[in-house]
Design a protein around this motif. Structure first.
Motif, PDB file in Angstrom:
ATOM      1  N   LYS A 276       2.209  -4.854  -9.982  1.00 28.46           N
ATOM      2  CA  LYS A 276       1.989  -5.645  -8.774  1.00 28.46           C
ATOM      3  C   LYS A 276       1.743  -7.109  -9.114  1.00 28.46           C
ATOM      4  O   LYS A 276       1.635  -7.955  -8.231  1.00 28.46           O
ATOM      5  CB  LYS A 276       0.759  -5.075  -8.038  1.00 28.46           C
ATOM      6  CG  LYS A 276       0.824  -5.200  -6.529  1.00 28.46           C
ATOM      7  CD  LYS A 276      -0.379  -4.512  -5.894  1.00 28.46           C
ATOM      8  CE  LYS A 276      -0.717  -5.149  -4.572  1.00 28.46           C
ATOM      9  NZ  LYS A 276      -2.067  -4.810  -4.117  1.00 28.46           N
TER      10      LYS A 276
ATOM     11  N   ARG B 196     -10.685  -7.053 -18.227  1.00 30.86           N
ATOM     12  CA  ARG B 196     -10.847  -6.638 -19.615  1.00 30.86           C
ATOM     13  C   ARG B 196      -9.832  -5.570 -20.012  1.00 30.86           C
ATOM     14  O   ARG B 196      -9.560  -4.657 -19.260  1.00 30.86           O
ATOM     15  CB  ARG B 196     -12.255  -6.090 -19.824  1.00 30.86           C
ATOM     16  CG  ARG B 196     -13.077  -6.966 -20.727  1.00 30.86           C
ATOM     17  CD  ARG B 196     -14.528  -6.631 -20.616  1.00 30.86           C
ATOM     18  NE  ARG B 196     -14.804  -5.264 -21.037  1.00 30.86           N
ATOM     19  CZ  ARG B 196     -15.528  -4.956 -22.104  1.00 30.86           C
ATOM     20  NH1 ARG B 196     -16.011  -5.902 -22.870  1.00 30.86           N
ATOM     21  NH2 ARG B 196     -15.782  -3.711 -22.401  1.00 30.86           N
TER      22      ARG B 196
ATOM     23  N   TYR C 265      -1.594  -1.780   6.991  1.00 24.45           N
ATOM     24  CA  TYR C 265      -2.041  -1.766   5.608  1.00 24.45           C
ATOM     25  C   TYR C 265      -2.488  -0.357   5.252  1.00 24.45           C
ATOM     26  O   TYR C 265      -3.190   0.295   6.021  1.00 24.45           O
ATOM     27  CB  TYR C 265      -3.194  -2.761   5.439  1.00 24.45           C
ATOM     28  CG  TYR C 265      -3.613  -2.954   4.001  1.00 24.45           C
ATOM     29  CD1 TYR C 265      -2.774  -3.600   3.105  1.00 24.45           C
ATOM     30  CD2 TYR C 265      -4.842  -2.495   3.544  1.00 24.45           C
ATOM     31  CE1 TYR C 265      -3.150  -3.776   1.790  1.00 24.45           C
ATOM     32  CE2 TYR C 265      -5.221  -2.663   2.240  1.00 24.45           C
ATOM     33  CZ  TYR C 265      -4.378  -3.310   1.354  1.00 24.45           C
ATOM     34  OH  TYR C 265      -4.755  -3.477   0.062  1.00 24.45           O
ATOM     35  N   ASN C 266      -2.072   0.133   4.082  1.00 20.44           N
ATOM     36  CA  ASN C 266      -2.476   1.453   3.597  1.00 20.44           C
ATOM     37  C   ASN C 266      -1.775   2.614   4.291  1.00 20.44           C
ATOM     38  O   ASN C 266      -2.104   3.757   4.031  1.00 20.44           O
ATOM     39  CB  ASN C 266      -3.996   1.650   3.755  1.00 20.44           C
ATOM     40  CG  ASN C 266      -4.637   1.933   2.423  1.00 20.44           C
ATOM     41  OD1 ASN C 266      -3.954   2.308   1.486  1.00 20.44           O
ATOM     42  ND2 ASN C 266      -5.927   1.760   2.339  1.00 20.44           N
ATOM     43  N   GLU C 267      -0.815   2.346   5.191  1.00 22.46           N
ATOM     44  CA  GLU C 267      -0.192   3.487   5.868  1.00 22.46           C
ATOM     45  C   GLU C 267       0.819   4.160   4.949  1.00 22.46           C
ATOM     46  O   GLU C 267       1.283   3.606   3.961  1.00 22.46           O
ATOM     47  CB  GLU C 267       0.435   3.057   7.198  1.00 22.46           C
ATOM     48  CG  GLU C 267       1.875   2.631   7.140  1.00 22.46           C
ATOM     49  CD  GLU C 267       2.454   2.408   8.530  1.00 22.46           C
ATOM     50  OE1 GLU C 267       2.697   3.390   9.230  1.00 22.46           O
ATOM     51  OE2 GLU C 267       2.677   1.235   8.918  1.00 22.46           O
TER      52      GLU C 267
ATOM     53  N   ILE D 198      -3.917 -10.269 -11.629  1.00 26.59           N
ATOM     54  CA  ILE D 198      -4.557 -10.873 -12.797  1.00 26.59           C
ATOM     55  C   ILE D 198      -5.403  -9.813 -13.481  1.00 26.59           C
ATOM     56  O   ILE D 198      -6.272  -9.209 -12.866  1.00 26.59           O
ATOM     57  CB  ILE D 198      -5.421 -12.068 -12.375  1.00 26.59           C
ATOM     58  CG1 ILE D 198      -4.531 -13.173 -11.824  1.00 26.59           C
ATOM     59  CG2 ILE D 198      -6.239 -12.584 -13.543  1.00 26.59           C
ATOM     60  CD1 ILE D 198      -5.275 -14.248 -11.094  1.00 26.59           C
ATOM     61  N   PRO D 199      -5.139  -9.537 -14.751  1.00 18.97           N
ATOM     62  CA  PRO D 199      -5.890  -8.467 -15.421  1.00 18.97           C
ATOM     63  C   PRO D 199      -7.285  -8.906 -15.837  1.00 18.97           C
ATOM     64  O   PRO D 199      -7.538 -10.077 -16.095  1.00 18.97           O
ATOM     65  CB  PRO D 199      -5.032  -8.161 -16.647  1.00 18.97           C
ATOM     66  CG  PRO D 199      -4.296  -9.418 -16.929  1.00 18.97           C
ATOM     67  CD  PRO D 199      -4.148 -10.160 -15.642  1.00 18.97           C
TER      68      PRO D 199
ATOM     69  N   GLY E 290      -9.226  -6.151 -12.243  1.00 21.04           N
ATOM     70  CA  GLY E 290     -10.587  -6.640 -12.045  1.00 21.04           C
ATOM     71  C   GLY E 290     -11.396  -5.755 -11.109  1.00 21.04           C
ATOM     72  O   GLY E 290     -12.619  -5.765 -11.142  1.00 21.04           O
ATOM     73  N   TYR E 291     -10.687  -4.960 -10.273  1.00 21.17           N
ATOM     74  CA  TYR E 291     -11.416  -4.137  -9.308  1.00 21.17           C
ATOM     75  C   TYR E 291     -11.631  -2.723  -9.818  1.00 21.17           C
ATOM     76  O   TYR E 291     -11.909  -1.821  -9.028  1.00 21.17           O
ATOM     77  CB  TYR E 291     -10.695  -4.122  -7.959  1.00 21.17           C
ATOM     78  CG  TYR E 291      -9.229  -3.780  -8.036  1.00 21.17           C
ATOM     79  CD1 TYR E 291      -8.805  -2.471  -8.175  1.00 21.17           C
ATOM     80  CD2 TYR E 291      -8.266  -4.782  -7.993  1.00 21.17           C
ATOM     81  CE1 TYR E 291      -7.467  -2.159  -8.261  1.00 21.17           C
ATOM     82  CE2 TYR E 291      -6.926  -4.484  -8.083  1.00 21.17           C
ATOM     83  CZ  TYR E 291      -6.525  -3.165  -8.215  1.00 21.17           C
ATOM     84  OH  TYR E 291      -5.208  -2.863  -8.317  1.00 21.17           O
TER      85      TYR E 291
ATOM     86  N   VAL F  94       0.942  -1.324   0.250  1.00 18.79           N
ATOM     87  CA  VAL F  94      -0.140  -1.940  -0.509  1.00 18.79           C
ATOM     88  C   VAL F  94      -0.242  -3.443  -0.286  1.00 18.79           C
ATOM     89  O   VAL F  94      -1.184  -4.079  -0.735  1.00 18.79           O
ATOM     90  CB  VAL F  94       0.001  -1.661  -2.024  1.00 18.79           C
ATOM     91  CG1 VAL F  94      -0.231  -0.192  -2.299  1.00 18.79           C
ATOM     92  CG2 VAL F  94       1.342  -2.115  -2.545  1.00 18.79           C
ATOM     93  N   GLN F  95       0.739  -4.036   0.389  1.00 24.71           N
ATOM     94  CA  GLN F  95       0.632  -5.463   0.680  1.00 24.71           C
ATOM     95  C   GLN F  95       1.537  -5.789   1.857  1.00 24.71           C
ATOM     96  O   GLN F  95       2.638  -5.244   1.965  1.00 24.71           O
ATOM     97  CB  GLN F  95       1.043  -6.278  -0.552  1.00 24.71           C
ATOM     98  CG  GLN F  95       0.633  -7.729  -0.448  1.00 24.71           C
ATOM     99  CD  GLN F  95       0.870  -8.476  -1.766  1.00 24.71           C
ATOM    100  OE1 GLN F  95       0.940  -7.886  -2.831  1.00 24.71           O
ATOM    101  NE2 GLN F  95       1.032  -9.779  -1.665  1.00 24.71           N
ATOM    102  N   ILE F  96       1.064  -6.662   2.728  1.00 26.80           N
ATOM    103  CA  ILE F  96       1.877  -7.088   3.866  1.00 26.80           C
ATOM    104  C   ILE F  96       1.875  -8.597   3.901  1.00 26.80           C
ATOM    105  O   ILE F  96       0.830  -9.221   3.765  1.00 26.80           O
ATOM    106  CB  ILE F  96       1.287  -6.579   5.210  1.00 26.80           C
ATOM    107  CG1 ILE F  96       1.128  -5.064   5.199  1.00 26.80           C
ATOM    108  CG2 ILE F  96       2.160  -7.010   6.371  1.00 26.80           C
ATOM    109  CD1 ILE F  96       0.424  -4.534   6.426  1.00 26.80           C
ATOM    110  N   ASP F  97       3.067  -9.162   4.034  1.00 24.42           N
ATOM    111  CA  ASP F  97       3.154 -10.611   4.190  1.00 24.42           C
ATOM    112  C   ASP F  97       4.150 -10.863   5.309  1.00 24.42           C
ATOM    113  O   ASP F  97       5.350 -10.884   5.075  1.00 24.42           O
ATOM    114  CB  ASP F  97       3.605 -11.229   2.867  1.00 24.42           C
ATOM    115  CG  ASP F  97       3.507 -12.744   2.903  1.00 24.42           C
ATOM    116  OD1 ASP F  97       2.838 -13.265   3.812  1.00 24.42           O
ATOM    117  OD2 ASP F  97       4.112 -13.383   2.031  1.00 24.42           O
TER     118      ASP F  97
END
Lengths: 456, 583
Positions: free
Chosen positions: A263, A269, A26-28, A266-267, A274-275, A45-48
């Motif tokens: 990506k 405001r 992750y993040n590499e 969920i948006p 949200g982060y 940015v994502q691993i599944d």
């Protein structure tokens, strides 16, 4: 052994999806090589399972599902650092952009940084003399603070930032360095900063990270992190007092929003992720002073409030993290007041412990309080005058109007090259307060009045 | 133990394990080679979802996930006070010694350390002990005696017991055998799951105020010991300042201060200030009765979510010893945002403004852990909770403020325009309320003064009248008002500037005991009534104002030291003398 993954599974905005990747971290950092020989940089940015999502900083233009080979580097994005970076210009990802060749790295640092342990921080107390009356007296900048400028399009925030850098450098001498990070700023604005630094002889102490308005948008997400990694290196390895200018945080937030929506997150405001708060915090909290180190990181982020709206998520969340704010006001700006600092909503949270006897002067805190409260009453008188007309005002309200005009003309206004000493600024404050009768000054005790108040 | 599982996917702080697992909900697990602390938050047939309390950069699929079989818990015992911890109770001082100024991922340390405590045992062999019973005591910091309790889920007969002496928290002090002949080893510390409220015998009604020494709080909007209050306010309105003032001066025995997603420098400041300030009651530094929990905004978001639970669990633990505990949470909005962030990563259906639908239930669960209680061991204690709320855009209609309002009975609304005029504390007297006033009026009447509530009511009505009058003044100016209304405006100014406004940096004004608050109210009202009588006799108010009495009263908060309350008499004499010249 280096494994290259041929082709892609899916391309969506700045994101590409690969299947069959074993053991990606992750993040590499990933390198994408196109058939035409060009290469691009990305980040996981994502691993599944064995499917990974990679964010491509330079954008995905020209990438197809079959023309790309991807290589995992096995490490996060690192920045090469050495004392030679001072005076250089880099792109938004920290690659040299001034034609002077690669930096020979003394150390390489992960640009994500690590949180500073609150126990190891030193509470910032030393003020930085900016030579600007409103800032020095009313919202004092403290070394190790993060104090943003809330501005709007077309206002003179760039001029103000340059003046702060120029005048702060004088009091700091040799240990002073500037890290300048441009995120999505126009070419001529970037150029203005470069020229101003040159003219005021600070260029030799500036490290610039440039992501201009026409540079890849996703790269912008990395720019403040890269710049702050350089700043931390200068401050905590090389003992510099570093002033970091980040402009424009609104462009940064918009880049983040674009990334988030591609990506499929969920948006929150206004469509921002949200982060956004946590993300901003990971930038702003990298200001400070660490115990046992001589250097410091002070941040002046600049942001343009969309539609001059201070409740927009970008200024709003910034204000919750930073230690105060300098708010610029359009009405002042359009009446030719420079710097157009809107005094009432501006604030420095660290000021209370960095001023007074031993730092500036013993009357500073009471004077500042009184100037704020008097100016608040000026605004009340002005709004009353707007309704019933100036002639109908009581004598004390008329006096307040006069005081307010003088305050803006003499205290707030100053030249772009005028460097006022703190004594001059404080004396000027008392000169102005002396226009008002003694009874109106309810934030000052008798002793201080005795010493500084001169009835005109 | 069923052995380790393997990471399948990573997305921010959320890690998935595929397949059917034996992991249970809220189980604590260690993730990856670095052994990052994490908690299981969802389990189904196909996968388990785990939230990681540390930075997940560098995690790879295939790395191990190690179950612990127990829910997320923290160690409770002596050594918490005067400490500073992160959101999952890692001691930050120890971490700084281990790894320097920056906090790397995967670092953990024992919360309580290996200090030796001088323990006095309170049980003998053969004693029957019940859950929560105090079995040993030691002096934790000089200000506070730590009473070690039998864990709330243990009871039985003391099988063996150590003599008084010096012990670490890990040594077994006694062995208790329960009804089913299971042996329990009792140590100075025990672990407790942070999301489970500690049991009590019964809840008591709230009758005593938490005296804070802040006039606008104690007089206008008091909070009861065991109550819950919310401080909402936009940035720069003074939430943190207010929380610090309360932590410094309120009359609780123990303070738990949580910096939840806030600034690092603020926590450094709190640590330094609380270590320097001397608590007047114990003569010891304030830090001796304080636990700081610092999960700053750039520390991992999942640990921020846990920090609130960590704090309230510690608060309940000291309450169980019979102490009055006050817990400050700054800020609960950051906690709610952490929930939103994790909920977003789980792709849950969002409710209001992207917050998860369970936001209200989480908030109510948390605030309901406040209370005044009779504990399992017969002592009485309380946990008061004061939560700061940081509404986006200073808009109080957003979900966190609105839901907090439902579950707290005290609401101190901070106002931007007051803060801009540097009127601190910027608590707006029109928008704020306290539902505890009724419950506490008996206490004020008997402990402070018969007329306390009457004075308060009259001050309130003067301010309310002023608010109405200001509407008119804003339109036509104050010159046209009749004299009695001008008097209302003058008195209201004295109340606002001289009474409600309080200077946290002034040696006397920073803390004012209720009796002085009452005496201040009495003088203000005395002047008000006198002037009203004079105006009724057609003497113009301009004559009264020339005497400067109102300005004198504005300054009395600075002019009368807290130790010399007899100086109030001079004010009565001054008022009488000045006004008698008029009539």
């Amino acid at each position: 052994m280096i494994i290259e993954h041929l082709g892609l599974k899916q391309i969506n905005g700045a994101l590409v999806v690969l299947d069959g990747v074993k053991g990606a971290a992750y993040n590499e950092m990933a390198e994408l090589r196109l058939d035409d020989g060009s290469s691009r940089t990305g980040r996981v940015v994502q691993i599944d399972g064995d499917r990974v999502v990679i964010q491509v900083f330079e954008g995905t233009k020209g990438i197809s599902l079959v023309n790309t080979r991807t290589r995992m580097t096995g490490r996060p994005i690192m920045l090469s650092l050495s004392p030679e970076i001072v005076g250089r210009i880099f792109d938004g990802l920290g690659r040299p952009a001034d034609g002077l060749g690669e930096v020979f790295p003394q150390v390489r640092r992960d640009i994500n940084g690590l949180p500073i342990n609150p126990v190891s921080r030193v509470y910032p107390r030393n003020y930085i003399n900016t030579g600007i009356s409103t800032i020095d007296c009313l919202m004092t900048l403290i070394r190790g603070q993060k104090l943003p400028i809330f501005s709007g399009s077309g206002m003179k925030h760039n001029e103000l930032a340059v003046q702060i850098v120029k005048q702060a450098s004088i009091s700091d001498g040799d240990n002073f360095a500037v890290v300048f990070a441009a995120m999505g700023v126009k070419n001529d604005v970037a150029d203005y900063f470069r020229r101003s630094f040159e003219r005021s002889n600070v260029t030799g102490k500036v490290v610039m990270f440039m992501n201009r308005a026409n540079d890849p948008i996703i790269e912008r997400i990395m720019t403040p992190k890269v710049a702050l990694t350089a700043a931390e290196y200068l401050a905590f390895d090389l003992d510099y007092n570093v002033l970091v200018i980040l402009t424009d945080m609104t462009s940064y937030a918009e880049a983040l929003r674009e990334f988030s929506s591609s990506k499929g997150e969920i948006p929150g405001r206004k469509g921002y992720p949200g982060y956004l708060y946590s993300d901003f915090a990971s930038i702003y909290e990298r200001a400070g002073i660490i115990e046992g180190k001589k250097g410091s990181v002070t941040q002046i982020p600049i942001l343009t409030m969309p539609n001059d709206d201070i409740t927009n998520p970008v200024p709003d969340l910034t204000g919750y993290i930073t230690e105060g704010q300098i708010v610029l006001d359009r009405t002042l700006d359009s009446t030719g007041v420079y710097p157009p600092v809107s005094v009432l909503p501006s604030l420095s949270r660290l000021m209370k412990d960095g001023i007074g006897a031993g730092y500036t002067r013993e009357d500073h805190s009471m004077l500042a309080n009184q100037l704020f409260s008097a100016y608040a009453r000026v605004q009340d008188a002005r709004s009353l005058a707007g309704v019933i007309g100036e002639d109908e005002l009581s004598d004390s309200d008329k006096l307040l109007l006069k005081y307010g005009a003088a305050f803006e003309a003499r205290f707030v206004t100053q030249g772009a090259n005028e460097n006022r000493s703190i004594e001059r600024t404080l004396d000027l404050g008392w000169e102005l307060l002396s226009m008002l009768p003694r009874e109106m000054l309810d934030r000052v005790d008798d002793e201080t009045i005795e010493k500084y108040y001169r009835k005109s | 133990m069923t052995g380790n599982y393997k990471i399948h996917g990573v997305n921010g702080p959320v890690v998935t394990v595929s397949g059917k697992t034996a992991l249970s909900m809220n189980e604590m697990v260690f993730v990856g080679e670095k052994r990052l602390l994490a908690e299981v938050i969802r389990v189904d047939e196909k996968k388990a979802i785990i939230q990681v309390y540390e930075e997940t950069g560098g995690l790879r699929p295939g790395e191990p996930v190690e179950p612990t079989g127990a829910p997320m818990s923290i160690a409770l015992g002596p050594g918490l006070l005067s400490g500073i911890f992160d959101g999952v109770a890692n001691p930050l001082k120890v971490i700084a010694e281990k790894s320097g100024a920056f906090i790397p991922a995967g670092i953990q340390a024992e919360s309580l350390g290996d200090k030796l405590w001088d323990v006095t045992l309170r049980v003998k062999k053969g004693d029957k002990v019940s859950p929560g019973q105090i079995f040993a005591e030691c002096s934790e910091t000089g200000a506070i005696v730590h009473k070690s309790m039998i864990p709330p889920d243990v009871s039985g007969v003391v099988e063996s017991v150590k003599p008084d002496g010096s012990y670490t928290v890990n040594e077994v002090l006694c062995v208790v055998t329960d009804d089913r002949l299971n042996e329990h080893e009792i140590r100075l510390q025990h672990r407790w799951p942070i999301k489970k409220p500690r049991p009590v015998a019964r809840r008591l009604s709230l009758t005593k105020p938490l005296v804070t020494g802040q006039r606008v709080v104690d007089t206008f909007f008091p909070i009861a010991k065991g109550g819950a209050a919310a401080i909402p306010g936009g940035f720069g309105t003074g939430k943190t300042m207010m929380q610090h003032q309360l932590a410094k001066w309120c009359d609780a025995d123990i303070i738990i201060y949580i910096g939840c997603g806030e600034r690092g420098n603020e926590m450094t400041n709190a640590l330094a200030e609380f270590s320097e300030l001397i608590d007047p009651k114990t003569g010891r530094p304030l830090m001796d009765r304080t636990v700081l929990i610092a999960n700053t905004s750039n520390m991992p978001v999942a640990a921020r979510e846990a920090s609130i639970y960590t704090g309230i669990t510690m608060a309940e633990y000291y309450r169980d010893m019979g102490y009055n505990v006050a817990m400050m949470a700054d800020s609960t909005s950051r906690w709610a945002e952490a929930m939103r962030e994790i909920s977003g990563r789980l792709e849950e259906m969002p409710a209001d403004e992207g917050f998860p639908a369970y936001l209200p239930s989480r908030l109510s669960e948390f605030y309901e852990r406040a209370g005044c209680t009779e504990n399992l061991n017969g002592t009485e204690g309380s946990v008061s909770v004061i939560g700061a709320v940081s509404p986006q855009g200073a808009d109080f209609s957003e979900p966190v403020t609105q839901n907090t309002k439902r579950f707290t009975r005290c609401f101190w609304a901070l106002d931007k325009s007051l803060a801009y005029a540097r009127h601190y504390p910027a608590i707006n007297w029109n928008d704020s309320y306290s539902e505890y006033v009724g419950d506490l009026s008996d206490w004020y009447s008997s402990e402070v003064g018969e007329d306390f509530m009457a004075c308060r009511t009259e001050l309130f009505s003067i301010l309310a009248a002023e608010t109405g009058l200001m509407e008119i003044v804003k339109l036509i100016g104050s010159d046209v008002l009749p004299d009695d209304q001008k008097l209302t405006i003058e008195t209201a100014r004295v109340i606002r500037v001289g009474f409600l406004q309080q200077n946290a940096f002034h040696k006397d004004d920073t803390y004012v005991e209720p009796l002085k608050q009452l005496k201040m109210m009495r003088v203000i009202l005395y002047l008000h009534h006198k002037c009203r009588d004079i105006i009724a006799r057609q003497i113009p108010i301009s004559e009264i104002l020339k005497k400067g009495l109102f300005d004198k009263l504005v300054q009395m908060k600075y002019d009368i030291p807290n130790t010399r309350l007899e100086k109030f008499d001079e004010y009565y004499r001054l008022i009488d003398a000045s006004l008698s010249e008029l009539s």
